[in-house]
Design a protein around this motif. Structure first.
Motif, PDB file in Angstrom:
ATOM      1  N   ALA A   1     -16.835  56.449  34.601  1.00  0.00           N
ATOM      2  CA  ALA A   1     -15.677  56.497  35.497  1.00  0.00           C
ATOM      3  C   ALA A   1     -15.957  57.409  36.684  1.00  0.00           C
ATOM      4  N   PHE A   2     -16.522  58.582  36.417  1.00  0.00           N
ATOM      5  CA  PHE A   2     -16.824  59.514  37.509  1.00  0.00           C
ATOM      6  C   PHE A   2     -17.884  58.932  38.443  1.00  0.00           C
ATOM      7  N   ALA A   3     -18.942  58.355  37.886  1.00  0.00           N
ATOM      8  CA  ALA A   3     -20.044  57.850  38.695  1.00  0.00           C
ATOM      9  C   ALA A   3     -19.602  56.731  39.633  1.00  0.00           C
ATOM     10  N   TYR A   4     -18.589  55.956  39.214  1.00  0.00           N
ATOM     11  CA  TYR A   4     -18.132  54.830  40.035  1.00  0.00           C
ATOM     12  C   TYR A   4     -16.797  55.113  40.728  1.00  0.00           C
ATOM     13  N   GLY A   5     -16.293  56.345  40.616  1.00  0.00           N
ATOM     14  CA  GLY A   5     -15.098  56.733  41.356  1.00  0.00           C
ATOM     15  C   GLY A   5     -13.783  56.294  40.754  1.00  0.00           C
ATOM     16  N   VAL A   6     -13.702  56.188  39.432  1.00  0.00           N
ATOM     17  CA  VAL A   6     -12.460  55.771  38.765  1.00  0.00           C
ATOM     18  C   VAL A   6     -11.781  57.004  38.168  1.00  0.00           C
ATOM     19  N   PRO A   7     -10.489  57.230  38.420  1.00  0.00           N
ATOM     20  CA  PRO A   7      -9.783  58.371  37.809  1.00  0.00           C
ATOM     21  C   PRO A   7      -9.823  58.283  36.288  1.00  0.00           C
ATOM     22  N   ALA A   8     -10.002  59.431  35.622  1.00  0.00           N
ATOM     23  CA  ALA A   8     -10.134  59.420  34.164  1.00  0.00           C
ATOM     24  C   ALA A   8      -9.455  60.627  33.546  1.00  0.00           C
ATOM     25  N   ALA A   9      -8.719  60.373  32.467  1.00  0.00           N
ATOM     26  CA  ALA A   9      -8.141  61.437  31.643  1.00  0.00           C
ATOM     27  C   ALA A   9      -8.901  61.469  30.326  1.00  0.00           C
ATOM     28  N   THR A  10      -9.403  62.644  29.947  1.00  0.00           N
ATOM     29  CA  THR A  10     -10.228  62.789  28.754  1.00  0.00           C
ATOM     30  C   THR A  10      -9.398  63.324  27.600  1.00  0.00           C
ATOM     31  N   LEU A  11      -9.365  62.578  26.494  1.00  0.00           N
ATOM     32  CA  LEU A  11      -8.535  62.939  25.344  1.00  0.00           C
ATOM     33  C   LEU A  11      -9.342  63.822  24.385  1.00  0.00           C
ATOM     34  N   ASN A  12      -9.383  65.107  24.656  1.00  0.00           N
ATOM     35  CA  ASN A  12     -10.120  66.022  23.779  1.00  0.00           C
ATOM     36  C   ASN A  12      -9.169  66.686  22.785  1.00  0.00           C
ATOM     37  N   LEU A  13      -8.449  65.866  22.055  1.00  0.00           N
ATOM     38  CA  LEU A  13      -7.469  66.372  21.097  1.00  0.00           C
ATOM     39  C   LEU A  13      -8.112  66.855  19.806  1.00  0.00           C
ATOM     40  N   VAL A  14      -9.428  66.647  19.657  1.00  0.00           N
ATOM     41  CA  VAL A  14     -10.125  67.097  18.450  1.00  0.00           C
ATOM     42  C   VAL A  14     -11.067  68.258  18.746  1.00  0.00           C
ATOM     43  N   GLY A  15     -11.113  68.727  19.976  1.00  0.00           N
ATOM     44  CA  GLY A  15     -11.863  69.927  20.308  1.00  0.00           C
ATOM     45  C   GLY A  15     -13.370  69.764  20.418  1.00  0.00           C
ATOM     46  N   PHE A  16     -13.844  68.663  20.975  1.00  0.00           N
ATOM     47  CA  PHE A  16     -15.277  68.482  21.188  1.00  0.00           C
ATOM     48  C   PHE A  16     -15.753  69.400  22.313  1.00  0.00           C
ATOM     49  N   SER A  17     -16.769  70.207  22.038  1.00  0.00           N
ATOM     50  CA  SER A  17     -17.287  71.101  23.069  1.00  0.00           C
ATOM     51  C   SER A  17     -17.939  70.319  24.202  1.00  0.00           C
ATOM     52  N   LYS A  18     -18.492  69.152  23.911  1.00  0.00           N
ATOM     53  CA  LYS A  18     -19.145  68.372  24.962  1.00  0.00           C
ATOM     54  C   LYS A  18     -18.133  67.900  26.006  1.00  0.00           C
ATOM     55  N   LEU A  19     -16.906  67.614  25.585  1.00  0.00           N
ATOM     56  CA  LEU A  19     -15.891  67.171  26.538  1.00  0.00           C
ATOM     57  C   LEU A  19     -15.382  68.332  27.385  1.00  0.00           C
ATOM     58  N   ASP A  20     -15.274  69.509  26.783  1.00  0.00           N
ATOM     59  CA  ASP A  20     -14.920  70.693  27.570  1.00  0.00           C
ATOM     60  C   ASP A  20     -16.003  70.982  28.610  1.00  0.00           C
ATOM     61  N   SER A  21     -17.269  70.885  28.193  1.00  0.00           N
ATOM     62  CA  SER A  21     -18.376  71.134  29.116  1.00  0.00           C
ATOM     63  C   SER A  21     -18.399  70.113  30.243  1.00  0.00           C
ATOM     64  N   LEU A  22     -18.140  68.851  29.914  1.00  0.00           N
ATOM     65  CA  LEU A  22     -18.102  67.816  30.944  1.00  0.00           C
ATOM     66  C   LEU A  22     -16.994  68.092  31.944  1.00  0.00           C
ATOM     67  N   SER A  23     -15.838  68.501  31.448  1.00  0.00           N
ATOM     68  CA  SER A  23     -14.714  68.802  32.326  1.00  0.00           C
ATOM     69  C   SER A  23     -15.045  69.945  33.284  1.00  0.00           C
ATOM     70  N   GLN A  24     -15.735  70.956  32.787  1.00  0.00           N
ATOM     71  CA  GLN A  24     -16.140  72.060  33.653  1.00  0.00           C
ATOM     72  C   GLN A  24     -17.119  71.596  34.714  1.00  0.00           C
ATOM     73  N   LEU A  25     -18.073  70.768  34.313  1.00  0.00           N
ATOM     74  CA  LEU A  25     -19.065  70.263  35.267  1.00  0.00           C
ATOM     75  C   LEU A  25     -18.406  69.446  36.370  1.00  0.00           C
ATOM     76  N   LEU A  26     -17.442  68.614  35.995  1.00  0.00           N
ATOM     77  CA  LEU A  26     -16.824  67.698  36.957  1.00  0.00           C
ATOM     78  C   LEU A  26     -15.619  68.304  37.664  1.00  0.00           C
ATOM     79  N   GLU A  27     -15.234  69.513  37.252  1.00  0.00           N
ATOM     80  CA  GLU A  27     -14.049  70.157  37.821  1.00  0.00           C
ATOM     81  C   GLU A  27     -12.821  69.262  37.634  1.00  0.00           C
ATOM     82  N   SER A  28     -12.644  68.833  36.378  1.00  0.00           N
ATOM     83  CA  SER A  28     -11.562  67.892  36.065  1.00  0.00           C
ATOM     84  C   SER A  28     -10.626  68.445  34.993  1.00  0.00           C
TER      85      SER A  28
END
Length: 520
Positions: free
Chosen positions: A334-361
């Motif tokens: 979604a990010f690479a092609y410019g599509v808005p995205a909401a990430t459902l990290n309701l289970v606490g995956f560290s990889k999703l938190d890290s991705l959010s920090q990288l993308l400033e999302s």
């Protein structure tokens, strides 16, 4: 002739050009033997995307590279998503097995994905085997230990932007320190993974490289994804009238399906859009989540099941109004092609938190249920991350440059010794044979994609006396209506309602018959 200890310089090019190793004339005829190891035999979008990108990027830099793909079970565990691109099996780790691989290869890259852990029993569910069989298979022996210090002096091993999902302690930490002491190059995909290695006592350079999935457009170009969109619409899996909200989740979110469905319904009341339920990871139970969520949605709902291909999954995301889901690589696409995205990290995956920090999302990262409505509304309104793809791509390209450099240097070192002199003829013949096999293999792998494209291409040739644009508009509108009626048919159980519905379908069946008769 390049000496074994010299480092071939990388020619730097502008973004989008083809980097190559700058060596003496004639070196382009050299065969450089490279392998990538990972879980590329799982029914999961991200895992299957990694080797596609790796092969593409390494052969851009080393046109004569022979790139082989290995996974724990490989072609012994085929999955519908692989599209015919299958891996070789690693099998069980043994000194004989790694010795064999060390002699056959000049470089091994391990990754990507979250494969740096010792929980081999976790693979049991993904491979549909017993936990004791998963422990005996021991993928971690390959992914962590590699070839071992002695063999890695002959065949360097690199970590390819891997993820470290857990803290590493005790004996596992000592094992990691020993393995990485002789590793040619170590890279992880986020800062948290690097910190986990440092806390485990690793004292060496650890590069942080963004996930290679950000280069997806190089292997999944937009024209191809546009054709896949036509196919998805033709089979009734994607709406025709307007871009949808694409929603994905795994079995870990089944218990939150009602909560997620409620938030989606509330957001879509104010910002109407159809919904597409997407399965990016059948091995993670995406189908179970889609089944659960469908019961809590109203309005137009479409379904893409787990048997589609990588191109279909990417196309569904790329042409969406917004993406909402737990898949890291769906969010990357979604990010690479410019599509808005909401990430459902309701289970606490560290990889999703890290991705959010990288993308400033962070504004569209959902960690708690109360964050759901706000995040979904933001992406429906078109909110995108603060980061820019152009800032990530050069870092990934530099990483692939380094891998290519390692491979070329190792191959040159082998060719300078007795080993190369004794086996030059055998390698030349093996290379020629491999090229023939690879062409046949690629043709087989592409067959499935081409067959899927065939129906979409037929739409372009349908003529009924009206203009091509008018004909296409009529067909797409009727396919949308057929999809709606199909869903209504599935929902009805009473005979009287079914009879009424069949009467409504009859005119569309007549139209379909007339279009078939008019097809050239």
């Amino acid at each position: 002739m390049m000496s074994a200890g010299s480092q071939p310089p990388i020619e730097r090019h502008q973004q989008g050009s083809t980097p190559t190793i700058a060596v003496e004339p004639g070196s382009e005829r050299r065969l450089v033997r490279i392998a990538i190891w990972g879980t590329f035999d799982l029914a999961n979008f991200g895992d299957l995307l990694f080797p596609r990108i790796f092969v593409h990027e390494m052969t851009r830099r080393l046109p004569r590279a022979d790139v082989r793909v290995f996974s724990p079970l490989g072609y012994e565990h085929p999955v519908p998503l692989d599209g015919g691109f299958v891996a070789e099996p690693l099998g069980e780790w043994s000194r004989e097995r790694v010795g064999e691989l060390a002699e056959e290869l000049d470089l091994i890259a391990i990754g990507g994905g979250e494969i740096i852990h010792t929980g081999d029993e976790l693979y049991a569910r993904y491979y549909d085997i017993a936990p004791e069989d998963a422990r005996r298979l021991a993928p971690s022996a390959f992914f962590l230990d590699g070839l071992g210090p002695d063999a890695e002096r002959r065949c360097p091993v690199a970590w390819h932007a891997v993820g470290v999902p857990f803290d590493i302690v005790g004996e596992d930490a000592a094992r990691i320190r020993t393995a990485l002491a002789s590793r040619a190059y170590v890279s992880v995909r986020d800062e948290l993974s690097r910190q986990r290695l440092v806390r485990a006592g690793v004292e060496r350079e650890i590069a942080v490289v963004p996930d290679s999935g950000f280069l997806a457009e190089r292997v999944l170009p937009r024209p191809l994804l546009e054709k896949r969109l036509r196919y998805l619409r033709a089979i009734g899996s994607y709406p025709v009238s307007e871009p949808p909200v694409v929603v994905q989740g795994s079995v870990l979110l089944v218990e939150r399906a009602e909560e997620i469905g409620s938030a989606l319904r509330a957001a879509l009341e104010e910002r109407p859009a159809p919904v597409v339920l997407l399965e990016t990871g059948p091995c993670h139970g995406d189908g179970e989540f889609a089944d659960a969520l469908a019961r809590h949605l109203t309005g137009p709902v479409f379904r893409m099941h787990g048997g589609v291909g990588l191109e279909d999954i990417a196309s569904a995301i790329v042409h969406a109004r917004a993406f909402v889901g737990i898949s890291m690589h769906a969010a990357v696409i979604a990010f690479a092609y410019g599509v808005p995205a909401a990430t459902l990290n309701l289970v606490g995956f560290s990889k999703l938190d890290s991705l959010s920090q990288l993308l400033e999302s962070e504004r569209t990262l959902v960690r708690r249920g109360e964050d759901l409505p706000r995040a979904i509304k933001r992406v429906l309104d078109g909110e995108r991350p603060g980061a820019n793809l152009r800032s990530l791509v050069p870092r990934i390209d530099a990483h692939f440059d380094r891998l290519a450099e390692l491979a070329e240097r190792a191959a040159a070192a082998r060719r300078g010794g007795d080993w190369w002199q004794q086996n030059a003829a055998a390698l030349a013949e093996a290379d020629a044979r491999y090229e023939r096999l690879r062409r046949a293999y690629e043709a087989r792998g592409q067959r499935r994609v081409l067959e899927r494209l065939r129906f979409a291409e037929l739409l372009e040739r349908v003529e009924t006396g009206t203009s091509r644009r008018e004909t296409e508009a009529r067909l797409l509108a009727h396919m949308d209506e057929l999809g709606r009626l199909r869903r209504e048919l599935e929902a009805r159980t009473r005979p009287r309602g079914l009879k009424k519905l069949l009467r409504r379908i009859t005119p569309l069946r007549r139209l379909h018959a007339s279009l078939r008769r008019s097809r050239p």
